[in-house]
Design a protein around this motif. Structure first.
Motif, PDB file in Angstrom:
ATOM      1  N   GLU A 153      87.693  19.300  27.515  1.00  0.00           N
ATOM      2  CA  GLU A 153      86.512  18.614  26.995  1.00  0.00           C
ATOM      3  C   GLU A 153      85.777  19.428  25.936  1.00  0.00           C
ATOM      4  O   GLU A 153      85.276  18.895  24.981  1.00  0.00           O
ATOM      5  CB  GLU A 153      85.536  18.332  28.142  1.00  0.00           C
ATOM      6  N   SER A 154      85.698  20.757  26.188  1.00  0.00           N
ATOM      7  CA  SER A 154      84.857  21.547  25.300  1.00  0.00           C
ATOM      8  C   SER A 154      85.632  22.119  24.111  1.00  0.00           C
ATOM      9  O   SER A 154      85.039  22.492  23.122  1.00  0.00           O
ATOM     10  CB  SER A 154      84.186  22.676  26.077  1.00  0.00           C
ATOM     11  N   SER A 163      87.975  20.504  22.225  1.00  0.00           N
ATOM     12  CA  SER A 163      88.053  19.536  21.138  1.00  0.00           C
ATOM     13  C   SER A 163      86.699  19.463  20.440  1.00  0.00           C
ATOM     14  O   SER A 163      85.663  19.627  21.064  1.00  0.00           O
ATOM     15  CB  SER A 163      88.421  18.158  21.693  1.00  0.00           C
ATOM     16  N   PRO A 164      86.731  19.236  19.117  1.00  0.00           N
ATOM     17  CA  PRO A 164      85.449  19.192  18.386  1.00  0.00           C
ATOM     18  C   PRO A 164      84.605  18.016  18.854  1.00  0.00           C
ATOM     19  O   PRO A 164      85.146  17.025  19.330  1.00  0.00           O
ATOM     20  CB  PRO A 164      85.887  19.011  16.930  1.00  0.00           C
ATOM     21  N   PRO A 165      83.270  18.142  18.717  1.00  0.00           N
ATOM     22  CA  PRO A 165      82.407  17.046  19.153  1.00  0.00           C
ATOM     23  C   PRO A 165      82.784  15.755  18.433  1.00  0.00           C
ATOM     24  O   PRO A 165      82.951  15.770  17.221  1.00  0.00           O
ATOM     25  CB  PRO A 165      80.998  17.495  18.712  1.00  0.00           C
ATOM     26  N   PRO A 166      82.943  14.674  19.167  1.00  0.00           N
ATOM     27  CA  PRO A 166      83.244  13.411  18.494  1.00  0.00           C
ATOM     28  C   PRO A 166      82.126  13.040  17.542  1.00  0.00           C
ATOM     29  O   PRO A 166      80.958  13.284  17.822  1.00  0.00           O
ATOM     30  CB  PRO A 166      83.324  12.401  19.651  1.00  0.00           C
ATOM     31  N   PHE A 207      79.812  10.788  16.376  1.00  0.00           N
ATOM     32  CA  PHE A 207      79.221   9.499  16.686  1.00  0.00           C
ATOM     33  C   PHE A 207      78.518   8.890  15.467  1.00  0.00           C
ATOM     34  O   PHE A 207      78.340   7.699  15.376  1.00  0.00           O
ATOM     35  CB  PHE A 207      78.226   9.627  17.832  1.00  0.00           C
TER      36      PHE A 207
END
Ligand SMILES: Nc1ncnc2c1ncn2[C@@H]1O[C@H](COP(=O)(O)OP(=O)(O)OP(=O)(O)O)[C@@H](O)[C@H]1O
Ligand SMILES: [Mg+2]
Lengths: 247, 307
Positions: free
Chosen positions: B5-6, B8-11, B13
């Motif tokens: 989860e951490s 991967s780059p922040p999606p 939005f």
């Protein structure tokens, strides 16, 4: 060494107009500084009640809870992680973590630094500016753990914090919880239904039985970490607890 | 795997929100109006004689609007062709349509703000003190279903003909839905948020400020929205019956006597535009900066994008 928390002859009776519930009877327990203590038992045996009394949310009917030898006051520093998502939707992850520091009048710059440090602890530093609704369930609970720890409380109280998550996320967070506990050396009291979770996390496991809620046995888990849930020692303890719960 | 989860780059939005809107898409809401106007124009052009006066063509309405706005200015220009900039403003200000609009435009927001202030104060008191809750709830429950307009005749007798009566009725109409919404909002703030704040030793005042207020904002804003709609209806209705000269609907009722359909249409259009602008410049910016950004409420008027 005297225990961090001493629970003496604790009793809890809920008196409601409809009925009288004898939730806890004659609970005696010493919780050591820095230990990871799990509370397990069937539904309704008083685990949440005990945790809420430790948090100062629920009044004690009889008996004592002593923290460092002194009677527990309502406003001592405790971090609580709830089963429900309890982050404030109107604050970003970082500002959520800052909340407890704001209450304690920590200066803004210092607050920010401490909050980011704790987000790093739960491996969410790069999500600091996200609002909770843009985070997954597992991430929200990680922010909740960071929030509960940021103001350096004396104990961390967790009531089925990962109960609402899927199995895989749950395992991930269990591993993270051990990591956080080892780094912060906090005293943790952790309520769970899940026996495997209890054996994975706890130094000791308190087994409750219901009607009235009381302690059946306290089991020490001496398996070195990281623990393998498939090892025979692990399964052996799990089976033992399962047997105790049902008697 | 553990930290998937951490790592991967922040999606991103923001990407989904900042979708490019083409001019064609923006113009979509305008088409239905064009269709209606076209049908109107064709129908009005068939009307002759008296019927033509009752059913004016669009160009006749537009001309009337122009006349209403610039009438005093034109008269003044005939007498003295060298007017200064401020004279222009002065004579525009004298135009009946603007003058009507101006009166409606200050009375309504003034009464709304007044009603909202009372509504928030009493709603909060009800939410926090059970004595006042049980005192006010029955009263409001009885008063809420009564259309505010039904009070106008009594209000006229009590407070006389004039602006004060319009303001009182409008304030009252605003107050009721807002007090309900604020009360409900304060009462129904998610108890988990309050317990979380308590667990960090926040005191009552701090909890109110940092949890109850933002936590009940979706309810409060929707109360404001209903309050404004009610204020708008009540205010416009009261104007017509409170014997006042200036105000858009007072003007509409006056124009009825002279069969001045064009004036009535123009005034109605202004009322419509007015309500639309209040929504656009007041509610939507507040909501998109708060409850929508926090994921506590879906965007209103979303159909514009869905179409
Ligand atoms: N506020 C309350 N008022 C009355 N009875 C209560 C209250 N809270 C808990 N109880 C009762 O006390 C008993 C113990 O409840 P508690 O929530 O502590 O159990 P638990 O072990 O946490 O159960 P679960 O695993 O389902 O969460 C139950 O019989 C419950 O119905
Ligand atoms: Mg429970």
């Amino acid at each position: 060494m005297v225990a961090k928390i001493q629970i003496r002859n604790l009793r809890k009776v809920y008196d409601t107009p409809e009925r009288r519930v004898h939730a806890l009877e004659n609970v005696n327990l010493d919780i050591q500084d820095g230990e990871f203590l799990c509370l397990v038992g069937l539904s309704g045996c008083g685990k949440t009640t005990l945790l809420n009394m430790l948090a100062g949310f629920v009044e004690i009917t009889a008996g004592d809870i002593l923290m460092d030898g002194k009677t527990l006051t309502e406003d001592y520093d405790k971090g609580v992680v709830f089963q429900e998502y309890a982050l404030f939707p109107w604050r970003t992850a970082r500002r959520n973590v800052e909340y407890g520091l704001e209450i304690r009048n920590v200066a803004p710059e210092e607050r920010k630094r401490i909050a980011l440090e704790h987000l790093r602890l739960v491996r969410l530093e790069e999500f600091a500016d996200f609002y909770p609704h843009n985070l997954s369930g597992g991430m929200r609970q990680r922010v909740a753990v960071a929030r509960a720890l940021a103001f350096d409380p004396q104990v961390l109280l967790m009531d089925e914090p990962f109960g609402a998550l899927d199995a895989q996320t749950r395992e991930e967070l269990q591993e993270l919880t051990v990591d956080v506990w080892q780094k912060t050396k906090k005293t943790v009291v952790y309520v769970t239904h899940n026996l495997s979770e209890a054996v994975y996390l706890g130094n000791r496991i308190v087994v409750f039985i219901p009607r009235p809620g009381r302690i059946r046995e306290v089991i020490t888990v001496n398996i070195p970490r990281p623990r393998d849930p498939l090892s025979s020692a692990f399964i052996e303890i799990q089976r033992e607890i399962d047997r105790l719960i049902r008697t | 795997m553990q930290h998937a989860e951490s790592v991967s780059p922040p999606p991103d939005f923001s990407a989904t929100k900042k979708k490019v809107v083409t001019i064609r898409q923006r113009l979509r809401p305008v088409y239905p109006f064009l269709v209606i106007m076209l049908i109107w124009q064709i129908a009005a052009m068939q009307a002759k004689g008296n019927l033509g006066q009752l059913f004016p063509t669009l160009d006749a309405i537009a001309y009337r609007a122009w006349e209403l706005i610039t009438g005093p200015l034109m008269t003044a220009l005939k007498e003295n062709p060298s007017l200064g900039f401020f004279d222009y403003l002065y004579y525009l200000y004298q135009s009946p349509l603007l003058w009507h609009t101006f009166h409606t435009a200050w009375r309504l927001p003034f009464s709304f703000v007044l009603g909202a202030i009372f509504g928030v104060i009493i709603g909060v008191i009800m939410g926090r003190f059970s004595f006042w809750e049980s005192f006010f709830v029955p009263l409001i429950a009885v008063l809420l279903p009564i259309p505010a307009l039904a009070w106008v005749p009594i209000a006229v007798i009590w407070f006389g003909l004039g602006s004060q009566t319009v303001i009182i009725v409008t304030t009252f109409a605003t107050f009721l839905p807002i007090v309900m919404a604020v009360w409900t909002g304060v009462k129904t703030v998610n108890p988990v948020w309050i317990r979380a704040a308590q667990s960090m030793n926040a005191n009552k005042m701090t909890i109110f400020r940092t949890v109850v207020v933002p936590g009940s904002l979706p309810m409060i804003l929707s109360g404001f929205r209903i309050g404004l709609a009610r204020a708008w209806r009540a205010g416009v209705g009261a104007e017509a019956f409170a014997g006042i000269k200036w105000g858009l609907s007072a003007g509409i009722f006056d124009a009825q006597e002279f069969l001045d359909i064009a004036f009535m249409m123009v005034a109605l259009a202004v009322l419509g535009i007015f309500g639309y602008l209040l929504e656009k410049i007041f509610f939507q910016p507040i909501e998109s900066r708060t409850v929508i950004k926090w994921g506590m409420m879906e965007a209103m008027g979303g159909q514009e994008r869905k179409v």
